[in-house]
Design an enzyme around this catalytic site. Structure first.
Site, short mmCIF file in Angstrom:
data_model
loop_
_atom_site.label_atom_id
_atom_site.label_comp_id
_atom_site.label_asym_id
_atom_site.label_seq_id
_atom_site.Cartn_x
_atom_site.Cartn_y
_atom_site.Cartn_z
N GLY A 9 -18.90 -46.20 2.37
CA GLY A 9 -17.90 -46.45 3.42
C GLY A 9 -17.99 -47.88 3.93
N GLY A 12 -15.00 -49.66 5.77
CA GLY A 12 -14.49 -49.16 7.05
C GLY A 12 -14.94 -50.04 8.21
CG ASP A 59 -15.21 -40.28 -4.54
OD1 ASP A 59 -14.01 -40.60 -4.51
OD2 ASP A 59 -15.68 -39.36 -3.85
CG LEU A 60 -19.67 -39.71 -0.32
CD1 LEU A 60 -19.61 -39.13 1.08
CD2 LEU A 60 -21.08 -40.20 -0.62
CD GLN A 84 -9.96 -37.08 7.02
OE1 GLN A 84 -9.60 -38.14 7.58
NE2 GLN A 84 -9.95 -35.93 7.64
CB SER A 126 -19.24 -37.12 14.47
OG SER A 126 -18.20 -37.00 15.39
CD GLU A 128 -13.96 -33.66 16.92
OE1 GLU A 128 -13.82 -34.60 17.72
OE2 GLU A 128 -13.24 -32.65 16.94
CE1 TYR A 152 -14.91 -36.94 10.77
CE2 TYR A 152 -15.64 -36.07 12.89
CZ TYR A 152 -15.67 -37.06 11.92
OH TYR A 152 -16.46 -38.17 12.12
CE LYS A 156 -18.67 -37.16 9.79
NZ LYS A 156 -19.42 -38.25 9.15
O1 G4F Z 1 -8.96 -41.66 18.59
P1 G4F Z 1 -9.03 -40.26 18.16
O2 G4F Z 1 -8.23 -39.84 16.99
O3 G4F Z 1 -10.57 -39.93 17.98
P2 G4F Z 1 -11.40 -38.56 17.89
O4 G4F Z 1 -10.55 -37.42 17.49
O5 G4F Z 1 -12.15 -38.40 19.18
O6 G4F Z 1 -12.39 -38.85 16.69
C1 G4F Z 1 -13.10 -40.08 16.59
O7 G4F Z 1 -14.34 -39.99 17.23
C2 G4F Z 1 -15.27 -39.06 16.65
C3 G4F Z 1 -16.53 -39.11 17.50
O8 G4F Z 1 -16.46 -38.08 18.46
C4 G4F Z 1 -15.53 -39.45 15.22
F1 G4F Z 1 -16.44 -38.62 14.66
C5 G4F Z 1 -14.22 -39.42 14.44
O9 G4F Z 1 -14.45 -39.83 13.10
C6 G4F Z 1 -13.27 -40.39 15.10
O10 G4F Z 1 -13.81 -41.68 14.97
O11 G4F Z 1 -8.60 -39.30 19.38
C7 G4F Z 1 -9.17 -39.41 20.64
C8 G4F Z 1 -8.39 -38.53 21.62
C9 G4F Z 1 -8.19 -37.09 21.14
O12 G4F Z 1 -8.40 -36.21 22.21
C10 G4F Z 1 -6.74 -37.04 20.73
O13 G4F Z 1 -6.14 -35.75 20.83
O14 G4F Z 1 -7.08 -39.07 21.77
C11 G4F Z 1 -6.15 -38.00 21.72
N1 G4F Z 1 -4.83 -38.54 21.32
C12 G4F Z 1 -3.70 -38.47 22.07
N2 G4F Z 1 -2.67 -39.00 21.40
C13 G4F Z 1 -4.53 -39.11 20.15
C14 G4F Z 1 -3.16 -39.42 20.20
N3 G4F Z 1 -5.29 -39.43 19.07
C15 G4F Z 1 -4.68 -40.04 18.02
N4 G4F Z 1 -5.43 -40.36 16.95
N5 G4F Z 1 -3.34 -40.34 18.02
C16 G4F Z 1 -2.53 -40.05 19.09
O15 G4F Z 1 -1.33 -40.32 19.07
#
Ligand code: G4F
Length: 326
Positions: A9, A12, A59-60, A84, A126, A128, A152, A156
């Site tokens: 990765g 990234g 690739d993993l 992913q 994570s 998550e 996801y 993890k």
């Molecule tokens: O930025 P997000 O997509 O990040 P999320 O889901 O927290 O995941 C990230 O952090 C994790 C660590 O806890 C990592 F493991 C993972 O790989 C990734 O890096 O969403 C953050 C929040 C969520 O609650 C989502 O529902 O924002 C909210 N949100 C609201 N509107 C949105 C949107 N997220 C995204 N991506 N796009 C929107 O339009």
């Protein structure tokens, strides 16, 4: 002799900052990239490092490629950052997510065990994984139970457990960094911080009029990726393998994030922000706030970049880019 680090990765956000950090610290850096029909897409975060890092296709999900690379490189440290990584998309491609983020880690662990067992192995675990679970003091830490709320998160948790299992079963140096959300200008623009900042800047410059979001009432503990890659390296250079939460300890809602960005750009949120179900998740992780006391005490790690500095850097990045284009 320079230490050799192998990063899956590598193209990234975290892979690019980690490469820069390791090069500054006199490592030889090797990275695995996946084949992509548009070559530039894989390399745009690392093109500034072109002559300093060694890239291999792999690739993993292709154990033969892992075997070839680990055998040839014989790394001292392996950082498994490949995944992913988009939580909402994991609901749409659950099999692929489980394969890559779960079985892919098993493939890499097995290859590591059989080809270079004296290496140290870092797994990008994570926050998550905590899902619905919060301790009584409203924090998540190493001892908090996992109750993942997405494919996801489930994958993890599988990978986290495999890493611990390989540590105990085979006495291998394998550690988990349980990282809370971490961002930067290099973040994919379909994650919420960069989506909000990028679109708000476009609105400011008259290039767009609307920002369409999903749930604005979830809370996240956002740090800077640059600070978090330092923790990854400290985790592998600790005297024994272990698991560490890496977080700022400060939580904010998506709405708070929008308020900060829109105020900074002198824009009215109500005029421009709309919500659409298509960005909502079948199950939402509502609240994250990490307690990284263990890493702060044992690894002497702490985040240096504040939320405000992080978001300001992201705003400046998009302002510069769009202003040049204009
Ligand atoms: O930025 P997000 O997509 O990040 P999320 O889901 O927290 O995941 C990230 O952090 C994790 C660590 O806890 C990592 F493991 C993972 O790989 C990734 O890096 O969403 C953050 C929040 C969520 O609650 C989502 O529902 O924002 C909210 N949100 C609201 N509107 C949105 C949107 N997220 C995204 N991506 N796009 C929107 O339009």
């Amino acid at each position: 002799m320079k230490k050799k680090a192998l990063i899956t990765g590598i193209s990234g956000q975290d892979g690019s900052y980690l490469s820069e950090y390791l090069l500054e610290n006199n490592y030889e850096v090797f990275g695995i990239i996946r084949r992509n029909s548009i070559v530039e897409h894989q390399r745009n975060r690392i093109e500034q490092l072109d002559n300093q890092i060694n890239l291999e296709y792999g690739d993993l999900m292709d154990s033969s490629s892992l075997e070839r690379i680990l055998n040839a490189v014989q790394p001292n440290e392996i950082y498994n950052l490949a995944a992913q990584s988009h939580v909402r998309i994991s609901f749409e491609i659950p099999h692929f997510t489980l394969q890559t983020n779960g079985i892919g880690v098993l493939n890499l662990l097995e290859t590591f065990r059989t080809n270079c067992p004296t290496a140290k192995f870092y797994q990008a675990s994570s926050s998550e994984m905590f899902g619905r679970s919060v301790d009584d003091d409203n924090c998540q830490r190493e001892t908090t139970r996992f109750e993942p709320t997405s494919p996801y998160g489930c994958a993890k948790v599988l990978a986290y457990n495999l890493v611990k299992h390989y540590r105990f079963a085979y006495s291998l140096f394998c550690s988990n960094g349980i990282l809370f959300n971490h961002e930067s200008p290099r973040r994919g623009s379909n994650f919420v911080t960069n989506k909000v900042v990028k679109t708000a800047v476009e609105i400011k410059l008259g290039l767009k009029n609307k920002l369409i979001l999903g749930n604005m009432d979830s809370y996240r503990d956002w740090g800077h990726s640059k600070d978090y890659v330092v923790a990854m390296n400290k985790i592998l250079n600790h005297k024994e393998p272990d698991d560490f939460v890496i977080s700022t300890g400060i939580t904010r809602s998506v709405r708070d994030l929008c308020k900060y960005v829109f105020a900074k750009l002198n824009l009215e949120m109500d005029k421009h922000i709309f919500q659409d179900k298509k960005y909502m998740r079948p199950e939402e992780l509502k609240y994250l706030k990490g307690d990284s006391t263990k890493a702060r005490k044992i690894l002497n790690w702490q985040p240096k970049i504040s939320f405000e500095e992080l978001i300001d850097e992201m705003i400046d990045h998009w302002m510069d880019l769009f202003s040049k284009q204009k």
